[in-house]
Design a protein around this motif. Sequence first.
Motif, PDB file in Angstrom:
ATOM      1  N   PHE A 114      60.081  23.810  10.760  1.00 27.64           N
ATOM      2  CA  PHE A 114      59.581  23.606  12.114  1.00 27.64           C
ATOM      3  C   PHE A 114      60.380  22.524  12.830  1.00 27.64           C
ATOM      4  O   PHE A 114      60.991  21.646  12.210  1.00 27.64           O
ATOM      5  N   SER A 115      60.373  22.606  14.154  1.00 25.25           N
ATOM      6  CA  SER A 115      61.116  21.687  15.011  1.00 25.25           C
ATOM      7  C   SER A 115      60.513  21.790  16.398  1.00 25.25           C
ATOM      8  O   SER A 115      59.504  22.479  16.602  1.00 25.25           O
ATOM      9  N   VAL A 116      61.132  21.125  17.383  1.00 26.53           N
ATOM     10  CA  VAL A 116      60.651  21.279  18.756  1.00 26.53           C
ATOM     11  C   VAL A 116      60.752  22.735  19.192  1.00 26.53           C
ATOM     12  O   VAL A 116      59.961  23.204  20.027  1.00 26.53           O
ATOM     13  N   LYS A 117      61.692  23.472  18.609  1.00 29.75           N
ATOM     14  CA  LYS A 117      61.867  24.878  18.981  1.00 29.75           C
ATOM     15  C   LYS A 117      60.692  25.746  18.506  1.00 29.75           C
ATOM     16  O   LYS A 117      60.496  26.849  19.024  1.00 29.75           O
ATOM     17  N   SER A 118      59.928  25.257  17.524  1.00 27.13           N
ATOM     18  CA  SER A 118      58.714  25.974  17.107  1.00 27.13           C
ATOM     19  C   SER A 118      57.691  25.958  18.233  1.00 27.13           C
ATOM     20  O   SER A 118      57.039  26.960  18.532  1.00 27.13           O
ATOM     21  N   ASP A 119      57.527  24.780  18.863  1.00 22.48           N
ATOM     22  CA  ASP A 119      56.612  24.677  20.005  1.00 22.48           C
ATOM     23  C   ASP A 119      57.121  25.481  21.189  1.00 22.48           C
ATOM     24  O   ASP A 119      56.325  26.031  21.963  1.00 22.48           O
ATOM     25  N   ILE A 120      58.447  25.540  21.363  1.00 20.18           N
ATOM     26  CA  ILE A 120      59.028  26.331  22.462  1.00 20.18           C
ATOM     27  C   ILE A 120      58.636  27.798  22.302  1.00 20.18           C
ATOM     28  O   ILE A 120      58.289  28.476  23.273  1.00 20.18           O
ATOM     29  N   PRO A 151      66.248  30.009  16.613  1.00 21.86           N
ATOM     30  CA  PRO A 151      65.843  28.806  17.349  1.00 21.86           C
ATOM     31  C   PRO A 151      66.938  28.256  18.246  1.00 21.86           C
ATOM     32  O   PRO A 151      66.659  27.673  19.300  1.00 21.86           O
ATOM     33  N   GLU A 152      68.212  28.423  17.840  1.00 20.18           N
ATOM     34  CA  GLU A 152      69.322  27.913  18.641  1.00 20.18           C
ATOM     35  C   GLU A 152      69.408  28.599  20.000  1.00 20.18           C
ATOM     36  O   GLU A 152      69.965  28.040  20.952  1.00 20.18           O
ATOM     37  N   ASP A 153      68.890  29.824  20.081  1.00 20.05           N
ATOM     38  CA  ASP A 153      68.944  30.574  21.339  1.00 20.05           C
ATOM     39  C   ASP A 153      67.809  30.195  22.289  1.00 20.05           C
ATOM     40  O   ASP A 153      67.802  30.631  23.449  1.00 20.05           O
ATOM     41  N   ARG A 154      66.847  29.429  21.815  1.00 21.04           N
ATOM     42  CA  ARG A 154      65.731  29.013  22.679  1.00 21.04           C
ATOM     43  C   ARG A 154      66.111  27.753  23.456  1.00 21.04           C
ATOM     44  O   ARG A 154      66.783  26.878  22.912  1.00 21.04           O
ATOM     45  N   PRO A 155      65.668  27.644  24.702  1.00 23.52           N
ATOM     46  CA  PRO A 155      65.963  26.429  25.476  1.00 23.52           C
ATOM     47  C   PRO A 155      65.137  25.247  24.982  1.00 23.52           C
ATOM     48  O   PRO A 155      64.153  25.416  24.270  1.00 23.52           O
ATOM     49  N   THR A 156      65.549  24.040  25.331  1.00 21.81           N
ATOM     50  CA  THR A 156      64.715  22.863  25.087  1.00 21.81           C
ATOM     51  C   THR A 156      63.665  22.782  26.182  1.00 21.81           C
ATOM     52  O   THR A 156      63.721  23.513  27.178  1.00 21.81           O
ATOM     53  N   MET A 157      62.711  21.857  26.024  1.00 24.27           N
ATOM     54  CA  MET A 157      61.659  21.746  27.031  1.00 24.27           C
ATOM     55  C   MET A 157      62.205  21.199  28.343  1.00 24.27           C
ATOM     56  O   MET A 157      61.743  21.578  29.424  1.00 24.27           O
ATOM     57  N   ALA A 202      70.015  32.746  31.628  1.00 24.94           N
ATOM     58  CA  ALA A 202      70.688  33.539  30.604  1.00 24.94           C
ATOM     59  C   ALA A 202      69.912  34.821  30.352  1.00 24.94           C
ATOM     60  O   ALA A 202      68.689  34.873  30.548  1.00 24.94           O
ATOM     61  N   GLN A 203      70.610  35.842  29.919  1.00 27.44           N
ATOM     62  CA  GLN A 203      69.946  37.091  29.576  1.00 27.44           C
ATOM     63  C   GLN A 203      69.379  36.982  28.156  1.00 27.44           C
ATOM     64  O   GLN A 203      70.117  36.673  27.218  1.00 27.44           O
ATOM     65  N   PRO A 204      68.093  37.228  27.986  1.00 24.94           N
ATOM     66  CA  PRO A 204      67.508  37.105  26.636  1.00 24.94           C
ATOM     67  C   PRO A 204      67.987  38.213  25.712  1.00 24.94           C
ATOM     68  O   PRO A 204      68.264  39.331  26.148  1.00 24.94           O
ATOM     69  N   LYS A 205      68.108  37.870  24.434  1.00 18.73           N
ATOM     70  CA  LYS A 205      68.372  38.876  23.419  1.00 18.73           C
ATOM     71  C   LYS A 205      67.051  39.473  22.962  1.00 18.73           C
ATOM     72  O   LYS A 205      65.980  39.029  23.370  1.00 18.73           O
ATOM     73  N   LYS A 206      67.134  40.458  22.090  1.00 19.40           N
ATOM     74  CA  LYS A 206      65.922  41.057  21.539  1.00 19.40           C
ATOM     75  C   LYS A 206      65.133  39.984  20.792  1.00 19.40           C
ATOM     76  O   LYS A 206      65.653  39.348  19.872  1.00 19.40           O
ATOM     77  N   PRO A 207      63.889  39.728  21.188  1.00 14.89           N
ATOM     78  CA  PRO A 207      63.136  38.630  20.564  1.00 14.89           C
ATOM     79  C   PRO A 207      62.578  38.992  19.199  1.00 14.89           C
ATOM     80  O   PRO A 207      62.716  40.108  18.719  1.00 14.89           O
ATOM     81  N   ALA A 208      61.924  38.000  18.580  1.00 18.33           N
ATOM     82  CA  ALA A 208      61.248  38.236  17.296  1.00 18.33           C
ATOM     83  C   ALA A 208      59.973  38.985  17.576  1.00 18.33           C
ATOM     84  O   ALA A 208      59.033  38.434  18.115  1.00 18.33           O
TER      85      ALA A 208
END
Length: 654
Positions: free
Chosen positions: A518-524, A597-603, A618-624
């Motif tokens: 987990f990281s800040v990207k988990s909350d994102i 997670p690297e593809d997610r923006p920061t807050m 940015a154009q999103p990729k296929k999500p989880a």
Amino acid sequence: MFFFIISILFLHHVSGSDPLFTWCSPGFQDYSLNSTFHNNLELLLGSLSGNISASGFYNTSTGEDPDKVYGLALCRGDINSTICKDCVEKASQDILNNCKSQDAIIWYDLCQVRYSFQMFISMMVYTGKYPDENNQAKNVSDPARFSQVLTYLMNNLSNEAAFVPIKNMFASGEIEFSQKITIYGLVQCTRDISGTLCYNCLNSALGDLGACCSSRESGTVLSRTCNVRFGLSQFFNTSSQYLVVYPTSKGAGGKLKTWMLVLIICASVFVLAVLTGFCIACFHKKQGEDRDDEKSEKMLLQQLATPKSVTITQDGELISSEELVFMSFATIKFATDDFSDSNKLGQGGFGSVYKGVLPDGNEIAVKRLSRKSWQGTEEFKNEIIMIAKLQHKNLVKLLGCGLEGEEKFLIYEYMSNQSLDKFIFDSEKRSQLDWNTCYGIIMGIARGLLYLHEESRLRVIHRDLKPNNILLDHDMVAKISDFGMARIFCENQNTANTKRVVGTYGYMAPEYAMGGLFSVKSDIFSFGVILLEIISGKRSSGFYATKLASTLLAYAWNLWNEGKEMEFVDPLLKAECLSSEVSRCMNIGLLCVQEDPEDRPTMSDVMVLLGSESMSLAQPKKPAFSVGRSIKVDPSLMTTSSVNHIMLSTVQPR
């Protein structure tokens, strides 16, 4: 050799009989013949019998989302590979012919086969099924004692299966009930779960077995991840069993000579004396530990009761908060009208929340943590640690706390509009939301998260962000609450790993659910799911039950790819919203739920994107696609709070 051959022939005969139970889930949509899902399912079922080999267990998947199929086959632990393969092959064909649901399972006496469009490997979900043959069994003459002996046998077998690795989660055995009657038992778990989860599943199954069949001569309970069975005639291979001796058994002949009786009594008295001494020593040791715990709680209570309202950090250091005060149990009890049901606001994994009114007229919300709960104690300390150092207009304010004996309380400011989920998922209250209000709520959540991640003295990961934990004041200002699961990061720390995965399925990032990372990207990720829920008015968890798509994220992605963003928007919001603004929010939501997670923006990136229409996206990729479902949750809790805690070493969502 003769009896071995007869046994094999008997087992082979049983493998060709009718299934014990077939479950085609009515809660999921049926697949279409010759569809991609159907073709993937045929390939998967065809591969099970060929790959199960001598191990007697195999799980796999076929295809790609959203038509991916997961499958599992398990054979009884006392049969050979040939019989196992035949049984799985027949079960695979029968389940394909008899079920058109996207989730199904079939049980035979010697094997079981399951498939699903959802990722279920390594998850323990108990749902007891009862074969019709249970009702055909005769009643026993002494049901009370029979139940005791049966329970003793099955508990022993459960321990063997769950905690003896060489058993491969299978155990069978017998126990003497009387000189003429022997009880035979068998337990088994699928081997994709841990020993603890296996034991938990078997424990649930044995509870149902006792309820349905403990006064009968035989009984069977089947579940997705385990099954149990007993009878008065041997139904398994003798080489796999072991003898369980019931403590009250007299042994052969039933008569004891006087000198043997004296010897047994003396030995029993000696053993009893040793055990008593041991228990007394343990008791004193436990009392000492309890006294230490009590001293520490009293110290905390005294510190909280001082004018400076002192509390304790995770490192044992003292911090002071002028605004955090200690409240007595009597005060809280009076404020909540003795915790009356009429004042109850919700029920969570660690306790209940009540509305209260202090003597000065101020309204409060009181979280009463569960008694004698280590989770509650940890949450209690964690929340005090967090809130004592965190102050922001988009975080719920902790006014005080209480600690008295086994009672632990957290007192918050009262939020008159309660939680966000009550608005976005309730058809009546949903009508009270316009787009401007929704946008304000989105911005409020984003500001609160930005403060936690980047602007506060601490770097905090919430880990359980969901609409239930977003509270709304009388002006519909969003405030993040419930920091019992939160974790503090060091200044230079970016990620952490845990074996104790906590949170709520539907909002958990895939790297966290799968590996505890987990990281800040988990909350994102959680923020992105909430954002899409606000726009659509649809709940992420449970979306699989609709006919729109397998998950809310898949639904959003499909419409985005097709340029039909406005079809994703709740009809109640369409009339007053700007399509460009909603489309922009949907784009940001999809960026937040990217699988990597690297593809997610920061807050801070999210705040910039939300606040600027000119900033390119940015154009999103296929999500989880896939945050899955939690282990069995009480439906009555779904609108107030959800189960926040699971103990899994590895959980893999779809």
